[in-house]
Design a protein around this motif. Structure first.
Motif, short mmCIF file in Angstrom:
data_model
loop_
_atom_site.label_atom_id
_atom_site.label_comp_id
_atom_site.label_asym_id
_atom_site.label_seq_id
_atom_site.Cartn_x
_atom_site.Cartn_y
_atom_site.Cartn_z
N GLN A 76 37.78 60.43 20.44
CA GLN A 76 36.50 60.93 20.93
C GLN A 76 35.52 61.15 19.80
OE1 GLN A 76 36.82 64.16 23.68
NE2 GLN A 76 38.41 63.18 24.87
N ASP A 77 35.72 60.44 18.75
CA ASP A 77 34.80 60.53 17.63
C ASP A 77 33.81 59.39 17.67
OD1 ASP A 77 36.64 61.94 14.82
OD2 ASP A 77 35.45 62.83 16.42
N THR A 78 32.59 59.71 17.31
CA THR A 78 31.57 58.67 17.25
C THR A 78 31.85 57.74 16.10
OG1 THR A 78 29.91 60.16 18.18
CG2 THR A 78 29.11 58.25 16.95
N GLN A 79 31.74 56.46 16.37
CA GLN A 79 31.82 55.47 15.31
C GLN A 79 30.42 55.18 14.78
OE1 GLN A 79 33.84 52.24 17.43
NE2 GLN A 79 35.44 52.38 15.90
N TYR A 80 30.31 55.06 13.49
CA TYR A 80 29.07 54.68 12.86
C TYR A 80 29.27 53.28 12.28
CZ TYR A 80 27.74 59.55 13.34
OH TYR A 80 27.45 60.78 13.85
N ASP A 104 36.18 31.43 11.46
CA ASP A 104 35.93 32.77 10.92
C ASP A 104 34.44 33.07 10.80
OD1 ASP A 104 38.71 32.36 8.64
OD2 ASP A 104 38.67 33.20 10.68
N SER A 105 33.61 32.07 11.03
CA SER A 105 32.16 32.29 10.97
C SER A 105 31.75 33.28 12.06
CB SER A 105 31.41 30.97 11.17
OG SER A 105 31.68 30.08 10.11
N ALA A 106 31.13 34.36 11.65
CA ALA A 106 30.76 35.42 12.59
C ALA A 106 30.05 36.51 11.79
CB ALA A 106 31.99 36.01 13.28
N VAL A 107 29.62 37.54 12.52
CA VAL A 107 29.16 38.76 11.86
C VAL A 107 30.31 39.75 11.89
CG1 VAL A 107 27.49 40.63 11.83
CG2 VAL A 107 26.79 38.36 12.59
N TYR A 108 30.60 40.32 10.76
CA TYR A 108 31.68 41.30 10.66
C TYR A 108 31.06 42.68 10.46
CZ TYR A 108 34.90 37.42 10.40
OH TYR A 108 35.62 36.29 10.70
N PHE A 109 31.38 43.56 11.40
CA PHE A 109 30.87 44.92 11.33
C PHE A 109 31.99 45.86 10.89
CE2 PHE A 109 26.67 44.61 12.99
CZ PHE A 109 26.68 43.57 13.89
N CYS A 110 31.65 46.69 9.94
CA CYS A 110 32.52 47.78 9.54
C CYS A 110 32.05 49.03 10.27
CB CYS A 110 32.42 47.97 8.04
SG CYS A 110 33.25 49.44 7.40
N ALA A 111 32.96 49.91 10.60
CA ALA A 111 32.61 51.19 11.21
C ALA A 111 33.51 52.26 10.63
CB ALA A 111 32.74 51.13 12.72
N SER A 112 33.03 53.49 10.68
CA SER A 112 33.87 54.61 10.27
C SER A 112 33.66 55.77 11.23
CB SER A 112 33.57 55.04 8.83
OG SER A 112 32.29 55.64 8.70
N SER A 113 34.64 56.62 11.31
CA SER A 113 34.54 57.81 12.16
C SER A 113 35.24 58.97 11.45
CB SER A 113 35.16 57.57 13.53
OG SER A 113 36.55 57.32 13.44
N PRO A 114 34.81 60.21 11.79
CA PRO A 114 35.36 61.37 11.08
C PRO A 114 36.85 61.55 11.30
CG PRO A 114 33.37 61.95 12.28
CD PRO A 114 33.75 60.58 12.74
N GLY A 115 37.28 61.34 12.57
CA GLY A 115 38.67 61.58 12.87
C GLY A 115 39.23 60.45 13.70
N THR A 116 40.21 60.77 14.50
CA THR A 116 40.82 59.75 15.33
C THR A 116 39.80 59.12 16.25
OG1 THR A 116 42.52 59.30 16.98
CG2 THR A 116 41.46 61.44 17.08
N GLY A 117 39.97 57.85 16.54
CA GLY A 117 38.98 57.13 17.33
C GLY A 117 38.82 57.66 18.73
#
Lengths: 115, 110
Positions: free
Chosen positions: A101-105, A86-99
């Motif tokens: 065609q929405d940009t993920q941040y 499980d050692s790794a970098v874990y990134f969280c992302a969010s987007s305004p709507g459905t994945g």
């Protein structure tokens, strides 16, 4: 621009312990994601979450993993118990709507080291 | 199963040259193709994206070329600068979460 925050930035724990990774997504975003990135490798999709439910998860999202966002607070990834892999970098992302065609941040990541 | 393939794994170009990064995909339901760049120790950030209604998308020095028939798309970075040195990830979306390629580590030498 919009910012996703992640807490903590680094975490070192012993194998078998539980760990909770916290994500503060962009305030008006509705979809949330976790990705796992081992150093120097690609980002692997783990799970996405909407309206209090897991929408999709990958094979990497083991039974030891769980996600939740109680009452609009942090979006969390819990690993219990942890394993060396499980050692790794874990990134969280969010987007305004459905994945679709929405940009993920993406957040800055939590670097998890399991000893 | 790798849904998005990316090549080369690493690329070195001289300042001023055009860097070309390639991706291909298998799932014909993918309908949005973003490129992200990631600097060491930082999170990925969206660079440019294209939808399959177009076969080309430009934004300054960055251009995506898209070939729907062959299910391939590429990122061209014109007049490469040392500051462009980073890892570049292509991705493909449908209504589910985006899937990422393995990344291309780009080094631009002055």
């Amino acid at each position: 621009g919009p910012k996703v925050l992640q807490i903590p930035s680094h975490q070192i724990i012993d194998m078998g312990q539980m760990v909770t990774l916290n994500c503060d997504p962009v305030s008006n975003h509705l979809y949330f994601y976790w990705y796992k990135q081992i150093l120097g490798q690609q980002m692997e999709f783990l799970v996405n979450f909407y309206n209090g439910k897991v929408m999709e998860k990958s094979k990497l999202f083991k039974d030891q993993f769980s996600v939740e966002r109680p009452d609009g607070s942090y979006f969390t990834l819990k690993i219990q118990p942890t394993a060396l892999e499980d050692s790794a970098v874990y990134f969280c992302a969010s987007s305004p709507g459905t994945g679709g065609q929405d940009t993920q941040y993406f957040g800055p990541g939590t670097r998890l080291l399991v000893l | 199963q790798q849904q998005v393939r990316q090549s080369p794994q690493s690329l070195t170009v001289w300042e001023g040259e055009t860097a070309i990064l390639n991706c291909s995909y298998e799932d014909s339901t993918f309908d949005y193709f973003p490129w992200y760049h990631q600097f060491p120790g930082e999170s990925p950030a969206l660079l440019i994206a294209i939808r399959p209604v177009s076969n080309k998308k430009e934004d300054g020095r960055f251009t995506i070329f898209f070939n729907k028939r062959e299910k391939k798309f590429s990122l061209h970075i014109a007049d490469s600068q040392p500051g462009d040195s980073a890892t570049y990830f292509c991705a493909a979306n449908n209504n589910n979460a985006p899937r990422f390629g393995a990344g291309t580590k780009l080094s631009v030498k002055p």
